[in-house]
Write a protein that holds these residues in place. Structure first.
Motif: not given
Length: 694
Positions: A212, A605, A220
């Motif tokens: 990530y 996220t 990401s």
């Protein structure tokens, strides 16, 4: 194997044998240090219960380590690969609630049978021989299934990453574990569990931050999100909302969720290893230890699978993925190879090495608890109960050591046989609930309700097993037309068998109890379970038995204070576990499931960020807190070592020492120990309020 292994066989043998012996040598040294500076002589009581003095931090790390099987990392990544973001959450929540709920049983066990060595001793004290034998069989079946699953999953990964023959991996993985378990007993498992847990957390953090933040192909949560959207377009998931991997609405995921919950009730409530840890915990530390352990463990499968399972989906269309351009075969997913493939795709040989270390830690830490559990059953529930009731402490230690060795050899051979007939870790994981979960409710009710009679406790597990096998096999035959590994391992047959196994005793227990009359049990016989006589072991070690942790007799005031604390802890445990179970199973996931919400990029996220934050909290609870909690003991031990190294003499020994030749004193100590065992056990019943059945 589709591709050549990324690591050589030499690396595989080096990790499996070398690290195993390294841990064994470390525990031999640690055992010596604890004996010299902390009076922790390996008596039969210390071997099986660690003197009932382990604090909450080590209990939490041991719970995390014991519950972090190879399947925790491999199976959870596999369901993430199959069902998307729902898979890791269903796995984590469906296996966390059992630990939280078990905290209630742990407290009840400490209250009602303070001197028990195994849960099966409690069964015998209440119901007698026939029920005892039934639960011995279910307990051993649980240990066999769990150990076999650990070895089949671990050996498959070792073979995939290094090319080491699977049979060799099955036999060599337990070697180091057996050595340090023999030398250190359950205290060794607590200490090595701590080391294993810390290493597992660090490796998962490496994987998460690679996927990530730093990986060139991912880097990401937003990039991973985009690749998962593309993957759903190429191969949408049947039964998922919009065919997406980014939704909690998953039909097959929900079926797995139910199977997971049911099966894991069996592997916690029927596994003597978890009762062993509850018994080893200090009375006031059992509840916080299990609650911290359960909540800390949640982050491991959730984040590990959200990282590795989804990374495999995101990267399998990239040339860096080992099976490119093909998708992973279903057999490889079932065998647990999603995580190693994702690690190799992200980090190359470094990822393979990290995975090998990760799985080694998971397999060895969990299997050590199984070896102790089986040795405790054999030593106290079979050998001491039915063959030599007056066995000395030295004889019990010898039998426990023998059992660990024999069990490790038998299970290595059994796991090798499972490999050659095509039974993988995934199959065992789904099947275990069918076999063992019918004993969950009778076991729990034994400590929670005074009314269940011997006939209900004895027959309910057997009748439930018969019904679950019928439901499992009939469903497989009806849906697929045959009985094979593939048909019986499918979701619907496993769902039917697991649900019937867990819930059928809800019918059998009340029917048999009220048909033959309630027992109206008074809990006294449980409290009369006595400690083992370890005076001979203490005499040989030249240490006063009273100085060994857990061996000293408690005063009446201390027993009353402990009784009050456990009573409060019981109320807190029931309330807390009910609230957290509701939150993890209903309040958090069900709104997203019911609305068929498909994650946005921002939501995904945040989802990943919460997982990483939770893992940091887990690291504090089971990595840093045990060090802080044991700081005084560590300081005293270091001072003792310093005195030895600087020639200032041995550390001062408190109390008297026992001479091997002092036979009269030894006999007197043995008699007094037996008398104190009875007094200490019954004080909880005879002083203050009598424990009443709920």
């Amino acid at each position: 194997m589709a591709t050549a292994p990324p690591l050589s066989q030499a690396v595989g043998y080096g990790v499996v044998i070398g690290l195993g012996f390294l841990f064994a040598l470390g525990m031999i040294l640690t055992t010596y240090v604890l004996k010299r500076y902390r009076n922790e002589v390996q008596t039969s009581e210390m071997f099986s219960t660690a003197g009932r003095s382990v604090k909450s931090g080590l209990v939490a790390s041991a719970v995390v380590s014991s519950w972090t099987w190879a399947a925790t990392l491999l199976q959870s990544s596999g369901v993430a690969y199959r069902y998307g973001v729902s898979g890791p959450f269903w796995y984590a929540s469906g296996a966390t609630v059992q630990i939280l709920l078990f905290a209630t049983l742990a407290i009840e066990l400490k209250r009602k049978a303070p001197n028990a060595h195994t849960f099966l001793e409690v069964i015998r004290a209440r119901y007698g021989v026939y029920t005892h034998v039934v639960f011995i069989i279910f307990g051993l079946m649980t240990n066999v299934l769990v150990t076999a699953m650990l070895l089949t999953g671990g050996s498959a990964v070792v073979t995939s990453l290094t090319g080491m023959p699977t049979a060799a991996a099955c036999f060599l993985l337990p070697v180091g574990v057996v050595l340090y378990t023999i030398f250190g007993g359950i205290k060794a498992t607590f200490l090595t569990d701590y080391v294993h847990t810390v290493m597992i957390l660090i490796i998962i953090m490496i994987f998460a931050f690679t996927a990530y933040t730093t990986n060139v192909n991912l880097g990401s949560p937003g990039k991973v999100y985009d690749l998962l959207v593309e993957a759903a377009k190429r191969h949408p998931v049947e039964g998922n909302a919009d065919g997406s991997y980014l939704t909690m609405r998953s039909k097959e995921g929900a079926i797995f969720f139910v199977i997971n919950i049911v099966g894991n009730f069996g592997t916690v409530f029927c596994d003597n290893g978890y009762y062993n840890k509850a018994i080893a915990a200090s009375p006031i530390h059992a509840l916080p230890g299990y609650v911290m352990g359960g909540l800390s463990w949640f982050a491991i499968p959730w984040l590990a699978a959200t990282t590795m399972g989804l990374s495999a989906l995101a990267l399998e269309s990239n040339p860096v993925f080992p099976t490119y351009p093909s998708r992973m075969p279903n057999a490889d997913v079932t065998a647990g190879l999603v995580l190693p493939n994702a690690a190799v795709a992200m980090l190359g040989k470094g990822g393979a090495a990290a995975t090998l270390l990760l799985i080694f830690m998971a397999v060895t830490s969990a299997s050590s608890a199984e070896y102790i559990a089986v040795s405790s059953i054999f030593t106290y529930d079979i050998y001491k109960t039915y063959f030599e009731p007056t066995a000395s402490g030295r004889k019990l230690v010898y039998m426990a050591h023998t059992c660990v060795v024999v069990y490790a050899i038998l299970l290595a051979a059994f796991s090798t046989g499972l490999y050659y007939i095509g039974i993988s870790m995934g199959y065992l994981y789904l099947m275990m609930g069918v076999i063992i979960s019918s004993a969950v409710l009778p076991a729990a009710v034994t400590l929670l309700w005074s009314g269940q009679n011997m006939i209900a406790a004895t027959l309910s597990p057997i009748l439930g097993l018969v019904c679950s096998l019928i439901a499992w096999l009939v469903t497989a035959k009806r849906e697929y037309g045959d009985l094979s590994v593939e048909s019986t391992g499918s979701n619907n047959p496993m769902l039917a068998g697991n649900v019937v196994a867990l819930l059928s005793p809800l019918i059998f227990i009340p029917v048999l109890t009220f048909a033959f009359g309630q027992q109206r049990y008074d809990w006294v016989s449980m409290a009369m379970i006595r400690l083992g006589d370890d005076s001979d072991v203490a005499a040989k070690a030249n240490v006063d038995l009273e100085l060994i942790p857990g061996a000293a007799d408690a005063s009446e005031a201390e027993l009353l204070a402990e009784k009050d604390k456990l009573k409060r802890a019981s109320v807190i445990a029931k309330t807390m576990t009910a609230v957290m179970t509701f939150a993890l199973l209903i309040f958090w996931p069900m709104p997203m499931y019911g609305t068929a919400y498909v994650f946005s990029k921002k939501f995904f996220t945040g989802w990943v960020s919460v997982g990483i934050f939770w893992l940091f909290c887990s690291t504090f609870c089971v990595g840093l807190y045990p060090l802080w909690e044991g700081r005084h003991s560590q300081a005293n031990t270091i001072k003792g070592i310093y005195r030895d190294l600087t020639g200032k003499g041995k550390p001062p020994m408190q109390g008297r020492t026992m001479s091997v030749d002092d036979k009269s004193s030894e006999d007197e100590g043995a008699m007094m120990g037996t008398e104190k065992d009875v007094k200490g056990a019954t004080a909880k019943i005879t002083t203050g309020d009598t424990i009443k059945g709920e």
